[in-house]
Design an enzyme around this catalytic site. Structure first.
Site, PDB file in Angstrom:
ATOM      1  N   HIS A  64       2.205 -10.845  -2.743  1.00 33.27           N
ATOM      2  CA  HIS A  64       3.236 -11.850  -3.050  1.00 33.27           C
ATOM      3  C   HIS A  64       4.083 -12.081  -1.788  1.00 33.27           C
ATOM      4  O   HIS A  64       5.311 -12.067  -1.825  1.00 33.27           O
ATOM      5  CB  HIS A  64       4.093 -11.413  -4.243  1.00 33.27           C
ATOM      6  CG  HIS A  64       3.306 -11.351  -5.531  1.00 33.27           C
ATOM      7  ND1 HIS A  64       3.559 -12.154  -6.609  1.00 33.27           N
ATOM      8  CD2 HIS A  64       2.226 -10.603  -5.889  1.00 33.27           C
ATOM      9  CE1 HIS A  64       2.688 -11.890  -7.588  1.00 33.27           C
ATOM     10  NE2 HIS A  64       1.867 -10.950  -7.171  1.00 33.27           N
ATOM     11  N   TYR A 332       4.503  -0.178  -3.653  1.00 25.44           N
ATOM     12  CA  TYR A 332       5.625  -1.006  -3.179  1.00 25.44           C
ATOM     13  C   TYR A 332       6.404  -0.247  -2.107  1.00 25.44           C
ATOM     14  O   TYR A 332       6.874  -0.821  -1.134  1.00 25.44           O
ATOM     15  CB  TYR A 332       6.582  -1.340  -4.334  1.00 25.44           C
ATOM     16  CG  TYR A 332       6.135  -2.438  -5.270  1.00 25.44           C
ATOM     17  CD1 TYR A 332       4.793  -2.672  -5.537  1.00 25.44           C
ATOM     18  CD2 TYR A 332       7.073  -3.243  -5.907  1.00 25.44           C
ATOM     19  CE1 TYR A 332       4.402  -3.668  -6.413  1.00 25.44           C
ATOM     20  CE2 TYR A 332       6.695  -4.249  -6.779  1.00 25.44           C
ATOM     21  CZ  TYR A 332       5.359  -4.456  -7.031  1.00 25.44           C
ATOM     22  OH  TYR A 332       4.988  -5.443  -7.899  1.00 25.44           O
TER      23      TYR A 332
END
Lengths: 353, 191
Positions: A64, A332
């Site tokens: 993303h 992440y």
């Protein structure tokens, strides 16, 4: 003289005992660190495979990668307090820093070709703990395990000659992963929205809400747009960059709104499987309105240095047994560590002017 | 000059043996969690943060006790350079043990993460968010972990060498075990 000068009895045994103790501890450390299991799936390997598919784009998120920051607030109506003691669900206004994005690790990816949109939110109540959530337009996730996610990345690696994934490899992956069926069914029928502003966004995973009495309830959340959904227009499909400009145009006319829905699970609703939706008509609580007032480019924007780790949860929201939560949190973190290191290095290299 | 005791004070021995397994567990948890994407990752992180906070309190307490109490001397026949080395290695251990939790806390703060020890208990940020500092501190946290592990392995080897090969009472001064007959020992359990 002390006894220490004379050689002790059984000297080799004593030396061996020392070697075993020291070597054993070192080996335990190495084992925990994964030195003896090169096949172990680690956050580094997971992020490496994203980099292999999309290239390394220094200082950008590994997935993303293309997005923009949004700022606003959550106008809580207090209804969420019935099921969660989290401070942000009390009636009132909570500042929000969010990020709208398209999937993929390429920061120059095409908006028109993106299969879905994503919205990450960071709620920062003045009193009480913050909440971060990273949501997708798809109601279910494509895989339900980190091994599945890794295998999907490998199967969708662009080929050198075509720049596209090998269809045979993808077909073999989907064959071997029937849990992807619900997502593929959705992708077949769903048309991406014409705007970031008129898409719903789903939390994907189940969590638990904890109320003031300590009672836990399974939950899945989503934000539903107040703006009416419109499918992507034909001319938008060929446009690599329209989502940010379109959002700015809408914001120039006024804030954008979504309703935050807390959908409560019942007994036997799966909480560990992000590929399986809950039955329709589960009780849903409208907890209030997400109001986005302005947008800003990600570079230098307020969301740039935020890791939207789905396990940053306030007291009143707990993680479920969905294994992807831990995997996303770990990956992440690795992505954040890499891109912040790169960002710092780039800043240091910039000419002083 | 007042005679140095043969044993470490009981308070320091308790702190040493309480912290030793916790520090080793912490190091294994740390390297394990950053190399895992399974549900173990989240479970280990949830232990790592509160345990780090506990170890910070313990090491500060231990430093206070250590500086206020007399501790045994090394046997006189150990060469001066080795004594200095031993002293330096203990200073290094203390420094790393104090630094590591502070760096971890500061690194989380610099990364913009809330430092939640457990549900409902959050530490204040030690630093304002800064990606530059986050990068530096994240690197340091890893380096300190490996240095700490290496120092602990050396410490363990030296302690066992004293206890099993030299049998000079140095290990016993921390375990509380029997001292060698010839060593000038004051009775155990004093002070």
């Amino acid at each position: 003289m002390t006894r220490s000068t004379s050689a002790p009895p059984n000297l080799p045994v004593r030396l061996a005992a020392i070697a075993v103790a020291v070597g054993g501890l070192a080996a335990a450390f190495g084992y925990a660190a994964g030195w003896f299991s090169p096949q172990r799936l680690t956050p580094a390997r997971l992020v490496d495979t994203l980099e292999q598919n999309f290239g390394v784009h220094p200082a950008y998120r590994r997935n993303h990668a293309k997005g923009l920051c949004v700022v606003g607030h959550f106008q809580s109506n207090g209804a969420g307090s019935e099921v969660s003691r989290a401070a942000l669900f009390a009636r009132g206004s909570v500042p929000v820093v969010g990020r709208l994005a398209i999937p993929g690790g390429n920061p120059a990816g095409s908006d028109g070709a993106a299969p879905l949109r994503s919205l990450a939110l960071r709620f920062l109540p003045e009193h009480g703990q913050e909440w971060r959530t990273a949501m997708n337009a798809a109601p279910v996730f494509v895989v339900n395990s980190v091994e599945g996610f890794y295998a999907l990345q490998q199967a969708s690696r662009p080929q050198a000659d075509t720049g596209k994934p090998d269809p045979a490899k993808l077909a073999a992956f989907f064959q071997a992963h029937p849990e992807t069926g619900a997502f593929r069914e959705w992708a077949k029928t769903a048309t991406p929205s014409s705007s970031y502003a008129n898409s719903a966004y789903h939390g994907l995973h189940a969590f638990f809400l904890v109320d003031a009495n300590g009672r836990e309830r399974p939950v899945r959340w989503s934000v539903q747009p107040v703006a009416e959904y419109q499918p992507i227009a034909a001319q938008q499909r060929g446009d690599a960059d329209f989502l940010a400009a379109e959002l700015h145009q809408r914001l120039a006319r006024g804030p954008l709104r979504w309703r935050l829905q807390l959908t409560l699970g019942e007994a036997y609703d799966p909480t560990h499987d992000a590929t399986r939706a809950w039955p329709a008509h589960r009780r849903s609580i409208d907890a209030g309105e997400l109001v986005i007032e302005r947008a800003q480019a990600e570079q230098g924007g307020p969301c740039q240095d935020v890791n939207y780790d789905p396990l940053v949860l306030p007291d009143g929201i707990r993680a479920s047994d969905d294994p992807l939560l831990s995997a996303r949190s770990a990956a992440y973190s690795e992505s954040f560590n890499r891109r912040t290191r790169e960002q710092a290095a780039l800043a240091a290299k910039e000419p002083q002017s | 000059m007042k005679a140095r005791p043969a044993y470490f004070p009981l308070s320091l021995r308790i702190l040493h043996w309480l912290m030793a397994p916790l520090v080793i567990a912490m190091l294994l948890i740390g390297v394990g969690m950053v190399a895992s994407v399974s549900p173990r990752h989240a479970a280990l992180v949830a232990i790592h943060k509160p345990l780090g906070a506990v170890l910070l309190v313990l090491v500060l307490l231990r430093l206070t006790v250590r500086l206020s109490q007399r501790v045994p001397a090394l046997p006189g026949e150990i060469p001066a350079w080795q004594q200095r080395l031993a002293h330096a290695s203990h200073c290094l251990l203390y420094a790393l043990l104090i630094l590591q939790p502070l760096v971890g806390w500061a690194m989380q703060s610099a990364g913009g993460y809330p430092v939640v020890l457990f549900e409902g208990l959050q530490l204040p940020a030690l630093l304002a968010p800064s990606v530059w500092l986050h990068g530096v501190l994240r690197g340091a946290h890893g380096v300190i972990a490996y240095l700490l592990m290496a120092s602990i392995l050396l410490h363990l080897a030296a302690a066992l060498f004293h206890g099993l090969i030299r049998r000079d009472g140095v290990l016993a001064s921390m375990t509380g075990g029997r001292l060698p007959a010839a060593a000038p020992a004051s009775p155990p359990g004093e002070g």
